[in-house]
Design an enzyme around this catalytic site. Structure first.
Site, mmCIF file in Angstrom:
data_model
loop_
_atom_site.group_PDB
_atom_site.id
_atom_site.type_symbol
_atom_site.label_atom_id
_atom_site.label_comp_id
_atom_site.label_asym_id
_atom_site.label_seq_id
_atom_site.Cartn_x
_atom_site.Cartn_y
_atom_site.Cartn_z
ATOM 1 N N SER A 258 0.866 -1.131 0.078
ATOM 2 C CA SER A 258 0.104 0.085 -0.052
ATOM 3 C C SER A 258 0.777 1.220 -0.023
ATOM 4 O O SER A 258 2.048 1.144 0.299
ATOM 5 C CB SER A 258 -0.959 0.046 1.197
ATOM 6 N N LYS A 259 0.184 2.354 -0.282
ATOM 7 C CA LYS A 259 1.158 3.541 -0.632
ATOM 8 C C LYS A 259 1.575 4.013 0.766
ATOM 9 O O LYS A 259 2.748 4.760 0.661
ATOM 10 C CB LYS A 259 -0.019 4.770 -0.718
ATOM 11 N N ARG A 260 1.286 3.675 1.892
ATOM 12 C CA ARG A 260 1.852 4.085 3.089
ATOM 13 C C ARG A 260 3.326 3.281 3.324
ATOM 14 O O ARG A 260 4.198 3.831 3.845
ATOM 15 C CB ARG A 260 1.106 3.347 4.447
#
Ligand code: GLU
Length: 485
Positions: A258-260
């Site tokens: 995920s982007k995180r």
């Protein structure tokens, strides 16, 4: 005829996991001389992100995965191609209305007038009593008269499927094998929302059928929804496609990508200067392998070799070091002229005017060193403009200022009088002999020369750089270094 599809929702950039799904669907179709379609699933209007359709199609164009039918990019314009369109779900609303009528008439679907408040309260109760959450069937058995009266009254409604309460639904998945689901545990899924739009579950079944999709290849997260879809196919009396649910992509910490935790969209990797051929090769190996130790595959080779029998069930780990390794290998294999061409836009991005330089020679300095095109451009910027550096850097670790200065001056003198062509090869043979004759150490001569030419702690070797800079610029930079000390 094998027909596969990729059905993204235009809710953001193309995710690398989605690219993997699309790639497998594409490869499978190609391998069997079938067709690969792209359909846009935009029934959740609230999640629409401006520009995402363009991004998805541009990312595809970059990978060279070609779309045979559906939504395509042609000369920069979004077009629809094929005779089973439209291929954008928001343009198919009448079709879904036609098919929901069929289910209503067969009593396989029903109007549900439950308010949001009632549904919230029901869920709260279920959670408090530790029961499985799901619709309780409140409107499942309304009489025709009751329904008509509410419709007359303009009460807001959704349409739900009447999920059978007994039996099991079996999926014979191409990746996961046989998977069984108890029907009684499956919710009466909403098929048409209050705004008249279909849900994903209804639209995907209608469209896969009408578009004659033979194999639905998609992410694992949809596996739990597939029994609903199969029941819908059965209600319509349609043949079900074959299913393949691809396992999750995870990072090394076993987290969902995920982007995180880093870059997840294809465009991020385009911008960083990964080569599409390396990226596709790497992505193909996230869950598939040829069964032997071959690691390099062009898209055409993948089209011949790809096989679901060799797609694993386990989550695939996205390992950036492996991607870097692939990219570096592809960069090394490329001709320096081709590499220069690929780097041009990255130089432009950095506003480096390359017009008076032999770019092929420059980028070749980084072949075997850099992992990405971006790094090549970063690492060769010293060629175009010598960076500021501390004079102490010129002094090799086993030397001192005085010796460094003397050695640099001697080297300059030698280079001024050098005959023959000014190439790396010639410089190498004549200089190394000269160093020996002078009784000097390589480090004493080559270190200060290298720093004076690059201004960097780490760089390609001095003779390679000198070959690229030419005699005049080489000597100018070395004289500047002498002045610095
Ligand atoms: N629109 C769905 C998605 O974006 C497609 C799932 C499917 O392929 O059925 O994941």
């Amino acid at each position: 005829m094998i027909r596969t599809r990729f059905a993204p929702s235009p809710t953001g950039y193309l995710h690398i996991g989605s690219l993997r799904t699309a790639l497998y669907a594409y490869l499978f179709a190609r391998k069997h001389d079938g067709k690969f379609l792209l359909r846009i699933e935009d029934t959740d209007q609230g999640r629409f992100v401006e520009g995402s359709l363009e991004n998805i199609l541009e990312s595809f164009a970059w990978t060279h995965v070609t779309i045979d039918e559906g939504v395509v990019l042609e000369n920069g314009e979004i077009k629809q191609k094929g005779d089973k369109g439209p291929y954008i779900q928001s343009e198919r609303l009448e079709i879904y209305q036609k098919y929901i009528k069929v289910l209503l008439e067969k009593n396989d679907a029903y109007h549900c007038f439950c308010s949001k408040e009632r549904l919230d309260e029901m869920r709260k109760q279920q959670e408090e009593n530790k029961l499985a959450t799901g619709y309780d069937g409140h409107c499942r058995n309304l009489t025709k008269e009751e329904v008509d009266a509410k419709l007359e009254n303009k009460e807001s409604f959704v349409i739900r499927m009447k999920m059978p309460k007994e039996g099991v639904t079996v999926i014979d998945d191409m990746v996961r094998g046989r998977v069984e689901f108890q029907n009684k545990l499956i919710d009466d899924q909403v098929l048409i929302k209050a705004d008249g739009f279909p849900t994903y579950h209804f639209a995907v079944v209608v469209d896969d059928h009408l578009m004659e999709i033979s194999h639905a290849i998609r992410a694992e997260e949809w596996l739990a929804s597939t029994p609903k879809h199969i029941v819908l196919y059965n209600m319509f009396g349609w043949e079900t496609p074959k299913f393949a649910h691809l396992s999750l992509l995870i990072n090394e910490k076993k987290q969902k990508l995920s982007k995180r935790h880093g870059d997840v969209s294809v465009i991020d990797y385009v911008k960083k200067g990964y080569l599409p051929e390396a990226f596709v090769n790497f992505i193909a190996f996230l869950g598939w392998n040829p069964g032997d130790d071959r690691e390099f595959f062009t898209l055409e080779e993948l089209e011949k070799e790809f096989d679901f029998a060799k797609v694993g069930k386990a989550a695939a780990v996205f390992n950036i070091e492996k991607l870097n390794w692939y990219n570096k290998q592809y960069i090394m294999k490329m001709s320096k002229e081709e590499l220069a061409k690929r780097c041009e836009s990255f130089f432009q991005e950095k506003s480096v005017d390359v017009s008076s330089f032999d770019l092929a020679k420059i980028v070749a300095l980084e072949q075997g060193r850099a992992n990405t095109l971006f790094e090549i451009v970063e690492n060769t910027s010293f060629i175009f403009a010598l960076p500021e550096y501390e004079s102490s850097m010129l002094v090799w670790k086993k030397s001192d200022k005085e010796t460094t200065k003397v050695n640099l001056q001697k080297t300059i003198e030698f280079l001024e009088n050098i005959t023959g062509e000014w190439t790396r090869e010639n410089l190498e043979s004549s200089m190394l002999t000269w160093i020996k004759e002078q009784g000097l150490g390589n480090g004493d001569v080559l270190w200060p020369m290298r720093v004076s030419l690059s201004g960097l702690q780490n760089s390609p070797g001095p003779l390679e750089i000198a070959g690229v800079l030419g005699k005049e610029e080489t000597l100018t930079r070395m004289r500047q270094a002498v002045d610095k000390i």
